[in-house]
Design an enzyme around this catalytic site. Structure first.
Site, PDB file in Angstrom:
ATOM      1  N   ARG A  52       0.860  -1.134   0.003  1.00  0.00           N
ATOM      2  CA  ARG A  52      -0.050  -0.020  -0.107  1.00  0.00           C
ATOM      3  C   ARG A  52       1.076   1.323  -0.092  1.00  0.00           C
ATOM      4  O   ARG A  52       0.479   2.262  -0.628  1.00  0.00           O
ATOM      5  CB  ARG A  52      -0.985   0.189   1.174  1.00  0.00           C
ATOM      6  CG  ARG A  52      -2.030   1.077   1.190  1.00  0.00           C
ATOM      7  CD  ARG A  52      -3.342   1.075   1.830  1.00  0.00           C
ATOM      8  NE  ARG A  52      -2.728   1.163   3.459  1.00  0.00           N
ATOM      9  CZ  ARG A  52      -3.316   0.881   4.538  1.00  0.00           C
ATOM     10  NH1 ARG A  52      -4.688   0.437   4.437  1.00  0.00           N
ATOM     11  NH2 ARG A  52      -3.079   1.089   5.727  1.00  0.00           N
ATOM     12  N   LYS A 151      -2.494   7.348   1.193  1.00  0.00           N
ATOM     13  CA  LYS A 151      -2.095   7.517   2.561  1.00  0.00           C
ATOM     14  C   LYS A 151      -0.871   8.418   2.542  1.00  0.00           C
ATOM     15  O   LYS A 151       0.127   8.095   2.617  1.00  0.00           O
ATOM     16  CB  LYS A 151      -1.720   6.134   3.126  1.00  0.00           C
ATOM     17  CG  LYS A 151      -1.955   6.090   4.761  1.00  0.00           C
ATOM     18  CD  LYS A 151      -2.124   4.814   5.406  1.00  0.00           C
ATOM     19  CE  LYS A 151      -2.101   4.614   6.816  1.00  0.00           C
ATOM     20  NZ  LYS A 151      -2.993   5.662   7.587  1.00  0.00           N
ATOM     21  N   GLU A 184     -15.970   7.262   5.991  1.00  0.00           N
ATOM     22  CA  GLU A 184     -14.872   6.545   6.931  1.00  0.00           C
ATOM     23  C   GLU A 184     -14.887   7.378   8.086  1.00  0.00           C
ATOM     24  O   GLU A 184     -15.429   8.425   8.210  1.00  0.00           O
ATOM     25  CB  GLU A 184     -13.874   6.179   6.311  1.00  0.00           C
ATOM     26  CG  GLU A 184     -12.850   7.285   6.003  1.00  0.00           C
ATOM     27  CD  GLU A 184     -11.404   6.664   5.453  1.00  0.00           C
ATOM     28  OE1 GLU A 184     -11.117   5.613   5.593  1.00  0.00           O
ATOM     29  OE2 GLU A 184     -10.649   7.681   4.835  1.00  0.00           O
TER      30      GLU A 184
HETATM   31  N1  PMP Z   1      -8.932   5.210   7.290  1.00  0.00           N
HETATM   32  C1  PMP Z   1      -8.168   6.093   7.375  1.00  0.00           C
HETATM   33  C2  PMP Z   1      -8.193   7.457   7.121  1.00  0.00           C
HETATM   34  C3  PMP Z   1      -7.001   5.725   8.010  1.00  0.00           C
HETATM   35  O1  PMP Z   1      -5.963   6.441   8.234  1.00  0.00           O
HETATM   36  C4  PMP Z   1      -6.722   4.431   8.323  1.00  0.00           C
HETATM   37  C5  PMP Z   1      -5.583   3.662   9.030  1.00  0.00           C
HETATM   38  N2  PMP Z   1      -4.430   4.378   9.205  1.00  0.00           N
HETATM   39  C6  PMP Z   1      -7.927   3.376   8.062  1.00  0.00           C
HETATM   40  C7  PMP Z   1      -8.851   3.878   7.486  1.00  0.00           C
HETATM   41  C8  PMP Z   1      -7.554   1.925   8.450  1.00  0.00           C
HETATM   42  O2  PMP Z   1      -6.748   1.207   7.631  1.00  0.00           O
HETATM   43  P1  PMP Z   1      -5.923   0.106   8.089  1.00  0.00           P
HETATM   44  O3  PMP Z   1      -6.763  -0.992   8.560  1.00  0.00           O
HETATM   45  O4  PMP Z   1      -5.273  -0.450   7.009  1.00  0.00           O
HETATM   46  O5  PMP Z   1      -5.042   0.533   9.249  1.00  0.00           O
END
Ligand code: PMP
Length: 291
Positions: A52, A151, A184
């Site tokens: 990622r 990210k 989210e």
């Molecule tokens: N949404 C956002 C905006 C995030 O920053 C994160 C994790 N840092 C997630 C969802 C969850 O992703 P993951 O399960 O891969 O940590």
């Protein structure tokens, strides 16, 4: 707390782990990062996080100056050196130093650093009793602007939402997209459960493709529970049977109210509780040994 940080090729003392004020990561938030947990000396979903990170970098046309394998070894080394059995590791790649002005092509040396530490996003009682959240006015970035799939070091959108949640007296914010559909939370994906089926917003609704989400999908499948991507509004969260969030730092956390509306019976639901438990077992049993 780890004493060393990996910075551009080797470990340095924390106090000396510094990057230039001319780094465009600092000046413009130009860079990408990951957050990864390690449990009992095993790094959870390491390859998925590295993939990622490289995808985020590709989207912003940032060449990561180390290979995936080199980065993996550096992450394992940083975890090992931290002396922690359980923790959180944060690889970051910045655009590097350059003259003032946005031009990323004038930055020749991207910086890579890795911090291993601990993290606790929410108080422990929220994992037992569930967490209240609120919908905030700040909308999730649209995909045509800074795509939420990246990210990036540009987290101000989510930071503004987090401030709004804090001002409202809760720990986490629900963010909607421009159309008013649920996207989210500020650092977590969101799920609702209705009649034994789990629903989560699709990535195109403005969600990061969560690695914890994929794990939860597998665990749910193992429990005979379907997880379906679907657009929904916050009204559907108010009336859901259960609700929970997932994220690397958050893990799996039950949500018991949204905007003052109690979800289900106001306690973590049965499927959610099982997922919280199974996730903890699974995460402790699987991962890349730090050596
Ligand atoms: N949404 C956002 C905006 C995030 O920053 C994160 C994790 N840092 C997630 C969802 C969850 O992703 P993951 O399960 O891969 O940590």
């Amino acid at each position: 707390m780890g004493k060393k940080v990996w910075l551009n090729g080797g470990l340095v003392d924390r106090e000396n782990a510094a990057i230039s004020v001319f780094d465009h990561g600092v000046l413009y938030g130009d860079g990408v990062f990951e957050g990864i947990r390690f449990y009992e000396r095993k790094v959870f979903k390491l390859d998925e996080h590295i993939d990622r990170l490289f995808n985020s970098a590709k989207i912003i046309m940032l060449d990561i100056p180390v290979s995936k394998e080199e980065l993996k070894q550096a992450i394992l080394l940083t975890c090992r050196e931290s002396g922690l059995d359980n923790g959180y590791v944060r690889p970051v790649v910045t655009r590097g130093t350059g003259p003032l002005g946005l031009a990323p092509w004038k930055c020749s040396n991207p910086s890579v650093f890795i911090i291993a530490d601990t993290i606790q996003l929410y108080p422990a009682e929220h994992y037992r009793n569930g967490m209240p959240i609120v919908t905030v006015p700040t909308r999730r970035n649209i995909s045509e602007a800074v795509n939420p799939m990246i990210k990036s070091l540009n987290y101000l959108n989510n930071i503004l939402a987090k401030i709004e949640a804090k001002t409202a007296g809760v720990e986490e914010a629900l963010m909607l997209n421009q159309e008013g559909y649920v996207a989210e939370c500020t650092g977590d994906n969101i799920f609702i459960i209705r009649k034994g089926v789990i629903y989560t917003p699709p990535v195109y609704a403005g969600a990061l493709p969560g690695i914890t989400m994929s794990t939860v999908a597998e665990l749910a499948a193992g429990m005979g529970v379907n997880l379906i991507d679907k657009l929904f509004t916050r009204a559907e969260i108010y009336t859901a049977d259960e609700c929970f969030l997932t994220g690397t730092a958050a893990e799996v956390v039950p949500v018991i109210s949204l905007d003052g509306r109690v979800i289900g019976d106001g306690k973590p639901g049965a499927i959610t509780r099982k997922l919280v438990e199974r996730f903890q077992e699974y995460a402790r049993a699987n991962g890349t040994p730090i050596g």
